[in-house]
Design a protein around this motif. Structure first.
Motif, PDB file in Angstrom:
ATOM      1  N   ALA A 249      91.634  47.367 -35.492  1.00  0.00           N
ATOM      2  CA  ALA A 249      92.081  46.620 -34.318  1.00  0.00           C
ATOM      3  C   ALA A 249      93.519  46.997 -33.962  1.00  0.00           C
ATOM      4  CB  ALA A 249      91.986  45.127 -34.584  1.00  0.00           C
ATOM      5  N   VAL A 250      93.803  47.025 -32.687  1.00  0.00           N
ATOM      6  CA  VAL A 250      95.169  47.296 -32.230  1.00  0.00           C
ATOM      7  C   VAL A 250      95.958  45.992 -32.219  1.00  0.00           C
ATOM      8  CG1 VAL A 250      94.454  49.260 -30.846  1.00  0.00           C
ATOM      9  CG2 VAL A 250      94.521  46.985 -29.807  1.00  0.00           C
ATOM     10  N   ASP A 251      97.276  46.114 -32.260  1.00  0.00           N
ATOM     11  CA  ASP A 251      98.125  44.928 -32.212  1.00  0.00           C
ATOM     12  C   ASP A 251      97.979  44.238 -30.863  1.00  0.00           C
ATOM     13  OD1 ASP A 251      99.080  45.450 -34.745  1.00  0.00           O
ATOM     14  OD2 ASP A 251     100.845  46.541 -34.030  1.00  0.00           O
ATOM     15  N   LEU A 252      98.103  42.916 -30.893  1.00  0.00           N
ATOM     16  CA  LEU A 252      98.027  42.139 -29.658  1.00  0.00           C
ATOM     17  C   LEU A 252      99.320  42.281 -28.867  1.00  0.00           C
ATOM     18  CD1 LEU A 252      96.386  38.914 -31.098  1.00  0.00           C
ATOM     19  CD2 LEU A 252      95.295  40.633 -29.650  1.00  0.00           C
ATOM     20  N   ILE A 321     101.111  10.754 -37.988  1.00  0.00           N
ATOM     21  CA  ILE A 321     101.707  11.704 -37.061  1.00  0.00           C
ATOM     22  C   ILE A 321     102.140  12.901 -37.895  1.00  0.00           C
ATOM     23  CG2 ILE A 321     103.917  10.451 -37.182  1.00  0.00           C
ATOM     24  CD1 ILE A 321     104.453  11.556 -34.313  1.00  0.00           C
ATOM     25  N   TYR A 322     101.807  14.093 -37.424  1.00  0.00           N
ATOM     26  CA  TYR A 322     101.967  15.275 -38.261  1.00  0.00           C
ATOM     27  C   TYR A 322     102.570  16.428 -37.467  1.00  0.00           C
ATOM     28  CZ  TYR A 322      98.611  12.458 -40.800  1.00  0.00           C
ATOM     29  OH  TYR A 322      97.992  11.404 -41.426  1.00  0.00           O
ATOM     30  N   SER A 323     103.462  17.162 -38.112  1.00  0.00           N
ATOM     31  CA  SER A 323     104.043  18.359 -37.504  1.00  0.00           C
ATOM     32  C   SER A 323     103.549  19.590 -38.250  1.00  0.00           C
ATOM     33  CB  SER A 323     105.573  18.290 -37.536  1.00  0.00           C
ATOM     34  OG  SER A 323     106.046  18.154 -38.866  1.00  0.00           O
ATOM     35  N   HIS A 324     103.500  20.722 -37.531  1.00  0.00           N
ATOM     36  CA  HIS A 324     102.993  21.965 -38.111  1.00  0.00           C
ATOM     37  C   HIS A 324     103.789  23.141 -37.560  1.00  0.00           C
ATOM     38  CE1 HIS A 324      99.360  19.844 -39.507  1.00  0.00           C
ATOM     39  NE2 HIS A 324      99.353  19.277 -38.319  1.00  0.00           N
ATOM     40  N   ALA A 325     104.132  24.069 -38.440  1.00  0.00           N
ATOM     41  CA  ALA A 325     104.660  25.370 -38.030  1.00  0.00           C
ATOM     42  C   ALA A 325     103.519  26.365 -38.166  1.00  0.00           C
ATOM     43  CB  ALA A 325     105.840  25.769 -38.906  1.00  0.00           C
ATOM     44  N   SER A 326     102.967  26.791 -37.040  1.00  0.00           N
ATOM     45  CA  SER A 326     101.743  27.607 -37.034  1.00  0.00           C
ATOM     46  C   SER A 326     102.060  29.015 -36.557  1.00  0.00           C
ATOM     47  CB  SER A 326     100.691  26.981 -36.109  1.00  0.00           C
ATOM     48  OG  SER A 326     100.420  25.651 -36.494  1.00  0.00           O
ATOM     49  N   PRO A 327     102.101  29.992 -37.479  1.00  0.00           N
ATOM     50  CA  PRO A 327     102.428  31.360 -37.073  1.00  0.00           C
ATOM     51  C   PRO A 327     101.221  32.094 -36.524  1.00  0.00           C
ATOM     52  CG  PRO A 327     102.076  31.291 -39.440  1.00  0.00           C
ATOM     53  CD  PRO A 327     101.896  29.866 -38.938  1.00  0.00           C
ATOM     54  N   LEU A 328     101.457  32.970 -35.579  1.00  0.00           N
ATOM     55  CA  LEU A 328     100.453  33.898 -35.076  1.00  0.00           C
ATOM     56  C   LEU A 328     101.079  35.284 -35.096  1.00  0.00           C
ATOM     57  CD1 LEU A 328      99.285  31.752 -32.031  1.00  0.00           C
ATOM     58  CD2 LEU A 328      97.913  32.234 -34.075  1.00  0.00           C
ATOM     59  N   SER A 329     100.270  36.320 -35.027  1.00  0.00           N
ATOM     60  CA  SER A 329     100.834  37.666 -35.128  1.00  0.00           C
ATOM     61  C   SER A 329     101.699  38.007 -33.925  1.00  0.00           C
ATOM     62  CB  SER A 329      99.713  38.701 -35.280  1.00  0.00           C
ATOM     63  OG  SER A 329      98.870  38.715 -34.148  1.00  0.00           O
ATOM     64  N   SER A 330     101.426  37.384 -32.771  1.00  0.00           N
ATOM     65  CA  SER A 330     102.244  37.602 -31.574  1.00  0.00           C
ATOM     66  C   SER A 330     102.811  36.276 -31.096  1.00  0.00           C
ATOM     67  CB  SER A 330     101.416  38.254 -30.467  1.00  0.00           C
ATOM     68  OG  SER A 330     100.988  39.534 -30.832  1.00  0.00           O
ATOM     69  N   GLY A 331     103.587  35.634 -31.922  1.00  0.00           N
ATOM     70  CA  GLY A 331     104.180  34.359 -31.531  1.00  0.00           C
ATOM     71  C   GLY A 331     103.777  33.257 -32.474  1.00  0.00           C
ATOM     72  N   GLY A 332     103.757  32.040 -31.971  1.00  0.00           N
ATOM     73  CA  GLY A 332     103.390  30.898 -32.781  1.00  0.00           C
ATOM     74  C   GLY A 332     103.813  29.609 -32.110  1.00  0.00           C
TER      75      GLY A 332
END
Length: 454
Positions: A249-252, A321-332
């Motif tokens: 797969a190519v990078d997003l 109530i919940y917080s999340h740091a959600s990484p993605l390969s092109s942002g987050g």
């Protein structure tokens, strides 16, 4: 297609068996040492292996870069391909596959996400059980038949599943945030499919997508359990050789520039789902990402977190109530999510924003940071306490492109972060000028917050 949140923290060590978190004093936690063997097969598959002899169990996880972002021209193709894998191969029917797995006591699971498709196998390590289980597992992944009657059934199920997801307020809120922040990007369809896209998929499309996306060079593999290194290498080679070859797969593309928004979706119900999202373009392997995970722990994880104290303990407005740091390969995304009585949607949005603004400005206290470290250490210990959870954790670390020493140095790295470090990184990475507010629930007259109990 619901995403499970994997453990974001991990530490490695040397096990003849895996450890239990019970009775461990987190103030006296010593660095763990798990020996993780890594190699690449001749077909280009990256492999991680941990030998764990405590139980006669083997876990195999295959993660292909074959998520829904790879089929943006035909939304639904990636999901249908994955869901059709256990509907029959060139050798076995779907019923035969299921019967053989059940007779062997083996468990297979599959999951689709934005960026990846994952299949896992759990089996006893006895050769008379493991070898036939691996044979069926490899066959269904590498040689699917994509039978036409099953395709029509899976199409109906996928459409019904997406309709059901959109009716769930919390999932709808998250979907709306993605659609706004990632408009025009492959991330902007978090459901991963559309009715039109699903309808248009044919068996020929499935075969073509499988030939590319389920290639050995598009795969990361994790093995954990009662195996010698030579046995793990043989299994990895067996699976990778059976798969299609030669595609990756190519990078997003980069995500679009963020814009703020307030989105209110009217939907019947007794409560409203509310979400605050901030763009967080910090890869998981960036040294600053761990500071944002610690910040999230302080802000919205557990009964003593700032937001839980403000909304639940002091005002009784929500169960959690919940917080999340959600990484993605092109942002987050950095998100905060809660449910509340519809009349308090606007007031709680204002309260949460105020708490978040103050937190970014002043950072955590030393006591809050100490508790957050303990919580992450506890998550780590639970994550390595069983073979399958360790396998999932290693798979996530691979997805995040973490360095080789990520696990061994994890505890030491979070210990080095000070309140001032976390404050500076939040101020650099989280900008409230780009916040997206989403609510899903009935439209009612809004009210002021009730008085606090203290």
């Amino acid at each position: 297609m619901i995403e499970r949140t994997p453990q974001q923290a991990a530490a490695n060590g040397n096990y003849s068996g895996l450890v239990s978190a019970r009775g461990v004093d987190l103030d006296q936690l010593e660095p763990l040492r798990t020996q993780v063997q890594t190699w690449t097969t001749k077909a280009g598959t990256g492999v991680k292996f941990v030998e764990a002899r405590g139980l006669p169990i083997v876990d195999v996880v295959l993660r292909f870069k074959a998520g829904t972002t790879q089929d943006s021209l035909q939304p639904g193709l990636a999901a249908l391909t994955l869901y059709m894998l256990d509907e029959g191969s060139r050798r076995y029917t779907g019923a035969q596959q299921a019967e053989r797995m059940e007779r062997l006591g083996a468990i297979m699971e599959k999951q689709i996400r934005l960026e990846h498709a994952t299949l896992s196998l759990r089996s006893l390590s006895t050769k008379t059980i493991l070898e036939p289980a691996l044979e069926v597992f490899t066959d269904l992944v590498a040689q699917p038949a994509f039978p036409a009657p099953a395709l029509e059934k899976i199409k109906r199920q996928l459409v019904q599943h997406n309709v059901s997801r959109e009716r769930r307020p919390s999932l709808r809120a998250r979907s709306e945030a993605f659609r706004h922040l990632f408009k025009g990007h492959p991330y902007d369809n978090p459901l991963g499919s559309t009715i039109q896209g699903v309808d248009a998929v044919s068996r020929e499309h499935l075969r073509a997508f499988h030939q590319r996306a389920y290639s050995a060079s598009n795969l990361e593999m994790v093995l954990v359990g009662d195996l010698a290194l030579s046995e793990a290498q043989a299994i990895a080679q067996q699976i990778s050789q059976a798969l299609p070859q030669g595609w990756s797969a190519v990078d997003l593309p980069a995500v679009p520039a963020a814009t703020p928004a307030t989105i209110n979706v009217e939907q019947p119900g007794a409560s409203s789902a509310v979400l605050v999202a901030l763009p967080m373009n910090v890869p998981a392997n960036d040294p600053e990402f761990q500071a944002l995970v610690l910040a999230s722990e302080v802000l919205g994880s557990g009964l003593e977190s700032r937001l839980m104290v403000e909304l639940r303990q002091r005002r009784g407005l929500t169960y959690g109530i919940y917080s999340h740091a959600s990484p993605l390969s092109s942002g987050g995304l950095f998100t905060i999510e809660w449910e509340v009585a519809p009349r308090y949607v606007q007031a709680t949005q204002e309260l949460v924003t105020a708490v978040l603004r103050d937190f970014i400005e002043h950072g955590p206290t030393q006591a809050e940071l100490k508790l957050a470290r303990k919580q992450l250490a506890g998550q780590l210990l639970r994550g390595i306490a069983q073979n399958n959870s360790l396998a999932a954790l290693l798979t996530e670390i691979t997805r995040q492109n973490q360095p080789e020493d990520h696990l061994n140095g994890y505890i030491e790295r979070i210990e080095r972060l000070s309140p001032a470090d976390i404050r500076a990184i939040m101020q650099r990475r989280l900008d409230l000028n780009y916040k997206v507010l989403v609510s899903v629930g009935p439209r009612v007259v809004q009210q002021q917050l009730p008085a606090t109990d203290q």
